[in-house]
Design a protein around this motif. Sequence first.
Motif, short mmCIF file in Angstrom:
data_model
loop_
_atom_site.label_atom_id
_atom_site.label_comp_id
_atom_site.label_asym_id
_atom_site.label_seq_id
_atom_site.Cartn_x
_atom_site.Cartn_y
_atom_site.Cartn_z
N GLN A 1 0.82 -1.20 0.00
CA GLN A 1 0.00 0.00 0.00
C GLN A 1 0.86 1.26 0.00
O GLN A 1 0.58 2.22 -0.73
CB GLN A 1 -0.92 -0.01 1.22
CG GLN A 1 -1.84 1.19 1.34
CD GLN A 1 -2.80 1.07 2.52
OE1 GLN A 1 -3.09 -0.04 2.99
NE2 GLN A 1 -3.27 2.20 3.01
N LEU A 2 1.94 1.25 0.79
CA LEU A 2 2.81 2.42 0.86
C LEU A 2 3.59 2.63 -0.44
O LEU A 2 3.80 3.77 -0.86
CB LEU A 2 3.77 2.28 2.03
CG LEU A 2 3.17 2.37 3.43
CD1 LEU A 2 4.24 2.17 4.49
CD2 LEU A 2 2.45 3.70 3.65
N VAL A 3 4.01 1.54 -1.08
CA VAL A 3 4.72 1.66 -2.35
C VAL A 3 3.81 2.29 -3.41
O VAL A 3 4.24 3.17 -4.17
CB VAL A 3 5.24 0.29 -2.83
CG1 VAL A 3 5.67 0.35 -4.29
CG2 VAL A 3 6.43 -0.14 -1.98
N LEU A 4 2.56 1.87 -3.46
CA LEU A 4 1.62 2.45 -4.42
C LEU A 4 1.42 3.94 -4.16
O LEU A 4 1.35 4.75 -5.09
CB LEU A 4 0.29 1.71 -4.36
CG LEU A 4 0.30 0.25 -4.82
CD1 LEU A 4 -1.05 -0.41 -4.60
CD2 LEU A 4 0.71 0.15 -6.28
N GLU A 5 1.37 4.29 -2.88
CA GLU A 5 1.23 5.70 -2.52
C GLU A 5 2.48 6.48 -2.90
O GLU A 5 2.40 7.60 -3.44
CB GLU A 5 0.96 5.83 -1.02
CG GLU A 5 0.71 7.26 -0.56
CD GLU A 5 0.33 7.35 0.90
OE1 GLU A 5 0.45 8.46 1.47
OE2 GLU A 5 -0.07 6.32 1.48
N CYS A 6 3.65 5.91 -2.65
CA CYS A 6 4.91 6.58 -2.98
C CYS A 6 5.07 6.73 -4.49
O CYS A 6 5.59 7.75 -4.97
CB CYS A 6 6.09 5.81 -2.40
SG CYS A 6 6.23 5.92 -0.60
N ALA A 7 4.67 5.71 -5.25
CA ALA A 7 4.75 5.80 -6.71
C ALA A 7 3.90 6.96 -7.22
O ALA A 7 4.32 7.71 -8.11
CB ALA A 7 4.30 4.49 -7.33
N GLN A 8 2.73 7.12 -6.65
CA GLN A 8 1.87 8.24 -7.05
C GLN A 8 2.52 9.57 -6.70
O GLN A 8 2.49 10.52 -7.50
CB GLN A 8 0.51 8.11 -6.37
CG GLN A 8 -0.50 9.17 -6.78
CD GLN A 8 -1.85 8.95 -6.13
OE1 GLN A 8 -1.95 8.39 -5.05
NE2 GLN A 8 -2.90 9.41 -6.78
N ARG A 9 3.13 9.65 -5.53
CA ARG A 9 3.79 10.90 -5.11
C ARG A 9 4.95 11.25 -6.04
O ARG A 9 5.23 12.43 -6.28
CB ARG A 9 4.29 10.77 -3.68
CG ARG A 9 3.19 10.82 -2.62
CD ARG A 9 3.67 10.25 -1.30
NE ARG A 9 4.82 10.96 -0.75
CZ ARG A 9 4.77 11.77 0.31
NH1 ARG A 9 3.62 11.97 0.93
NH2 ARG A 9 5.86 12.36 0.76
N LEU A 10 5.64 10.23 -6.57
CA LEU A 10 6.79 10.46 -7.44
C LEU A 10 6.41 10.58 -8.91
O LEU A 10 7.29 10.79 -9.76
CB LEU A 10 7.80 9.32 -7.27
CG LEU A 10 8.51 9.24 -5.91
CD1 LEU A 10 9.35 7.97 -5.82
CD2 LEU A 10 9.38 10.47 -5.68
N GLY A 11 5.14 10.40 -9.21
CA GLY A 11 4.70 10.47 -10.60
C GLY A 11 5.08 9.25 -11.43
O GLY A 11 5.19 9.34 -12.66
N ILE A 12 5.28 8.11 -10.77
CA ILE A 12 5.62 6.87 -11.46
C ILE A 12 4.34 6.17 -11.89
O ILE A 12 3.46 5.92 -11.06
CB ILE A 12 6.45 5.95 -10.55
CG1 ILE A 12 7.79 6.60 -10.19
CG2 ILE A 12 6.68 4.59 -11.21
CD1 ILE A 12 8.59 5.85 -9.15
N ALA A 13 4.24 5.84 -13.15
CA ALA A 13 3.08 5.10 -13.64
C ALA A 13 3.06 3.72 -13.01
O ALA A 13 4.09 3.04 -12.97
CB ALA A 13 3.12 4.99 -15.16
N CYS A 14 1.91 3.29 -12.52
CA CYS A 14 1.80 2.00 -11.84
C CYS A 14 0.53 1.30 -12.30
O CYS A 14 -0.54 1.91 -12.38
CB CYS A 14 1.78 2.20 -10.33
SG CYS A 14 1.81 0.66 -9.40
N VAL A 15 0.67 0.01 -12.58
CA VAL A 15 -0.46 -0.78 -13.07
C VAL A 15 -0.65 -1.98 -12.16
O VAL A 15 0.29 -2.74 -11.91
CB VAL A 15 -0.22 -1.27 -14.51
CG1 VAL A 15 -1.40 -2.14 -14.98
CG2 VAL A 15 -0.02 -0.09 -15.46
N GLU A 16 -1.87 -2.15 -11.64
CA GLU A 16 -2.25 -3.35 -10.91
C GLU A 16 -3.08 -4.21 -11.86
O GLU A 16 -4.04 -3.72 -12.45
CB GLU A 16 -3.08 -3.01 -9.68
CG GLU A 16 -2.38 -2.15 -8.65
CD GLU A 16 -3.28 -1.82 -7.48
OE1 GLU A 16 -3.62 -2.74 -6.70
OE2 GLU A 16 -3.67 -0.64 -7.35
#
Length: 284
Positions: free
Chosen positions: A210-225
């Motif tokens: 959960q924290l990694v997904l939040e951090c990715a959003q904060r850094l502007g990293i595209a993330c796909v589940e």
Amino acid sequence: MLEPNDRLLLFGYGLFETLKVRNLQMEVPWLHYERMKQGAEQLSLPMPGYEEWLDGLKQYLQNSSFEIQNRTAHTTANKPPRTKSAAEINTTFALRVTLSGGSFDTPPQWLYHRRPIPYTEEDYRVGIAVTILSVPRNEHSPLVQIKSTNYMDNILSKQDAETKGFREGIWLNTKGFLAEGTMSNLFFVRRGCLYTPSLSCGCLPGTRRQLVLECAQRLGIACVEGEFSLESFAEAEEVFLTNSLMGIMPVCQVDERRVPEINFMGEALRREMDKLLGNRPNCC
């Protein structure tokens, strides 16, 4: 002490959470509480409010023999031993809290246990090797979404990976899609995008996931589940695992394949997570 007819002893019926403790400070206890609360609802076990639950953890930390182990050379012939304060203690360990299933005539019991964290600086520097397990994860099982004390699937699969010389095993689900590690959630990177199996694939809703997904959003990293095949995973440029104790652990090898990148996106996310945790008050 547990009663002989407690369902934890008889059937492995219960819940647990493992929290990382650093200098007597518990990391993100509210995330662990929320997951445990959801598990208690699923198993029809009574769950106290957050503050009462947290007080039990605090009391254990205050009363445990942890303080005794940190009495050092303050003892002299004329001076009694001095127990160090929390501010003086510089150590990290795992704290497990377990809720037993109780029985028809005895209530559930709370159990507390601490142990060392098994990961080393070398692990984070060079990464660990993992293997794809031959036995699938049943994504339809109600147990995959909770931290059940019925943990034999995880233990046996991890032992299978370790006997082959790997530190962790990765499950595919019954559809052949990536699910999770036996003790961890899985992330991988392709062409600058971060991927992780969706919860519907049969993985635990991990606190660090959960924290990694939040951090990715904060850094502007595209993330796909989503659902990912072994073929797409074979093209991964970077792979890392997460759980509450390891945080973000780089993977250097998947079976016979060396992973090209170590500690690139994972390191950026680790730094962001450290900042995120630093801005959120932990509990002592």
